[in-house]
Design an enzyme around this catalytic site. Structure first.
Site, PDB file in Angstrom:
ATOM      1  CB  THR A   1      -0.841  -0.045   1.297  1.00  0.00           C
ATOM      2  OG1 THR A   1      -1.784  -1.076   1.156  1.00  0.00           O
ATOM      3  CG2 THR A   1      -1.541   1.248   1.611  1.00  0.00           C
TER       4      THR A   1
ATOM      5  N   GLY B   1      -5.365  -4.436   7.608  1.00  0.00           N
ATOM      6  CA  GLY B   1      -6.443  -3.459   7.678  1.00  0.00           C
ATOM      7  C   GLY B   1      -7.490  -3.703   8.742  1.00  0.00           C
TER       8      GLY B   1
ATOM      9  CB  THR C   1       0.926   0.493   5.108  1.00  0.00           C
ATOM     10  OG1 THR C   1       1.094  -0.812   4.526  1.00  0.00           O
ATOM     11  CG2 THR C   1       2.205   0.865   5.820  1.00  0.00           C
ATOM     12  N   GLY C   2      -0.827  -1.817   6.654  1.00  0.00           N
ATOM     13  CA  GLY C   2      -0.758  -2.986   7.529  1.00  0.00           C
ATOM     14  C   GLY C   2      -2.015  -3.814   7.418  1.00  0.00           C
TER      15      GLY C   2
ATOM     16  NE  ARG D   1      -9.516  -6.738   3.843  1.00  0.00           N
ATOM     17  CZ  ARG D   1      -8.465  -5.931   3.833  1.00  0.00           C
ATOM     18  NH1 ARG D   1      -8.152  -5.272   2.740  1.00  0.00           N
ATOM     19  NH2 ARG D   1      -7.712  -5.785   4.900  1.00  0.00           N
ATOM     20  CB  VAL D   2     -13.624  -2.329   2.106  1.00  0.00           C
ATOM     21  CG1 VAL D   2     -12.983  -0.948   2.166  1.00  0.00           C
ATOM     22  CG2 VAL D   2     -14.470  -2.455   0.835  1.00  0.00           C
ATOM     23  N   GLY D   3     -10.462  -2.757   3.187  1.00  0.00           N
ATOM     24  CA  GLY D   3      -9.535  -2.584   4.310  1.00  0.00           C
ATOM     25  C   GLY D   3      -9.621  -1.201   4.923  1.00  0.00           C
ATOM     26  CG  ASP D   4      -6.123   0.152   6.929  1.00  0.00           C
ATOM     27  OD1 ASP D   4      -5.977  -0.736   6.069  1.00  0.00           O
ATOM     28  OD2 ASP D   4      -5.180   0.844   7.351  1.00  0.00           O
TER      29      ASP D   4
HETATM   30  N1  ASP Z   1      -3.905  -1.806   4.840  1.00  0.00           N
HETATM   31  C1  ASP Z   1      -4.144  -2.463   3.604  1.00  0.00           C
HETATM   32  C2  ASP Z   1      -5.426  -3.261   3.702  1.00  0.00           C
HETATM   33  O1  ASP Z   1      -5.638  -3.894   4.710  1.00  0.00           O
HETATM   34  C3  ASP Z   1      -3.060  -3.385   3.213  1.00  0.00           C
HETATM   35  C4  ASP Z   1      -1.669  -2.803   3.244  1.00  0.00           C
HETATM   36  O2  ASP Z   1      -1.400  -1.849   3.948  1.00  0.00           O
HETATM   37  O3  ASP Z   1      -0.799  -3.286   2.541  1.00  0.00           O
HETATM   38  O4  ASP Z   1      -6.177  -3.294   2.758  1.00  0.00           O
END
Ligand code: ASP
Length: 362
Positions: A228, A282, A279-280, A256-259
């Site tokens: 990300t 989510g 980033t991480g 699915r939707v992340g953060d």
């Molecule tokens: N935070 C992002 C998600 O969970 C993934 C990422 O940071 O690489 O969609």
């Protein structure tokens, strides 16, 4: 006379206490831009000189792009949009070209942007044909009455705003495709930037469109997955802004939707406190409302941007099992880039043009 002096002293003490770091006036002229390109299993052991150089080149180009805009008097929002577009257009990052694949073998992209001067925000989720999701997120903020749009609706809006629409095959990279094949074999949802467990089985044959053939085959040959992208910036008017763009997580399912597109979780900006991009993993970042929590610690507890970001990333998220990191910037140009994973692609550029790109923990 003594009473007047005592009164004056009391007033001075009161104003010093009332002016927590978050409320201190901005010092104009301190333009600063900070970026990340994902956190995860990023170690020297996994890196080749060729790959490291390729990452450094794009990260430096992104920093210089944003800095050029800020230096010419552009806004933090303009700088963020342009900086993130550089990383979205690179196949190295899990955003735009190079996004990871869903369980069904598609690319579904999320992005958001926030203006710290007025708390306006724009976000899109689950889009499949918008070349630069960050620009559409910005249009949602600037040209619509809404904060968040998803799927086909967001795509129709992008079209109406003359955003560049591409064939879904545009996002394809061989490395991400192989990443999905491995995840399918292991049948688990993976962080885009976490190295898969070693498997004895050969990857399944890709059935998607052919690779664009750029760096992707060479650079990603061992199938590591990285991330990300995000940017926070402070312009010469003292305004903060934040933006984040992602393909999410390999093998994600059911829309699915992340953060990343969630305001307050993956992205947050408020001139009174800070600008944050995360980033991480989510799900953990959504539950911990990471961006807003960092801001709230500054606002309500008077913590510095570094103290607040460390508290959330190195303590709260670690206790809850959430892997990842953030970039966070305050109105005086102070910033922090904590992560609790093995590495995080990150960099900054200051007012005087000094810049640095970092990858590993040490
Ligand atoms: N935070 C992002 C998600 O969970 C993934 C990422 O940071 O690489 O969609």
């Amino acid at each position: 006379m003594k009473r007047i002096l005592t009164l004056l002293l009391a007033l001075l003490t009161f104003s010093a206490v009332a002016q927590t770091p978050s409320q201190a006036p901005a010092q104009p002229g301190r333009i600063t831009l900070v970026i990340h390109g994902g956190a995860g299993t990023i170690t020297r052991k996994n890196m080749t000189p060729e790959k490291e150089l390729a990452y450094r080149e794009v990260l430096n180009k992104a920093l210089q792009t944003g800095y050029g805009i800020l230096k010419k008097g552009g806004t933090s929002l303009d700088a963020i949009e342009a900086t993130i577009r550089v990383m979205e257009d690179s196949p190295l990052f899990n955003a735009g070209k190079g996004a990871v694949f869903t369980h069904e073998g598609k690319n579904e992209l999320d992005a958001s942007i926030m203006d710290g001067s007025n708390l306006k925000a724009g976000a899109i989720a689950g889009v499949t044909n918008i070349r630069n999701p960050i620009s559409t997120a910005r249009r949602v903020m600037d040209k619509s009455e809404h904060v968040m749009m998803m799927g086909v609706g967001a795509e129709a809006f992008a079209k109406s705003q003359n955003m560049e629409i591409v064939e879904p095959g545009y996002f394809y990279t061989e490395s991400r495709w192989q990443g999905l094949q491995r995840a399918l074999q292991e049948e688990k949802v993976q962080l885009d930037h976490t190295a898969p467990a070693k498997t004895e089985t050969a990857p399944l044959k890709p059935t998607g469109p052919k690779s664009g053939g750029l760096l992707d085959d060479k650079i990603f040959n061992e199938g590591k997955k990285y991330g990300t992208v995000g940017c926070v910036a402070l312009d010469q008017y003292g305004n903060l802004a934040a933006g984040t763009s992602t393909g999410g997580m390999t093998n994600k399912r059911y829309g699915r939707v992340g953060d990343a597109p969630i305001i307050g979780a993956g992205t947050y900006a408020n001139n009174a406190t800070c600008a944050v991009s995360a980033t991480g993993h989510g799900e953990f970042f959504i539950r911990s409302v990471v961006g807003y929590d960092i801001s709230a610690l500054m606002e309500y507890k008077g913590l510095s941007v570094k103290q607040a970001a460390d508290e959330v990333v190195m303590k709260k998220l670690v206790q809850r099992g959430g892997e990842g990191g953030v970039i966070a910037l305050d109105r005086n140009g102070n910033f922090a880039m904590p992560f609790n994973s093995e590495g995080m692609y990150r960099g900054y550029i200051r007012d005087n043009g000094t810049s640095e790109v970092l990858i590993y923990k040490d």
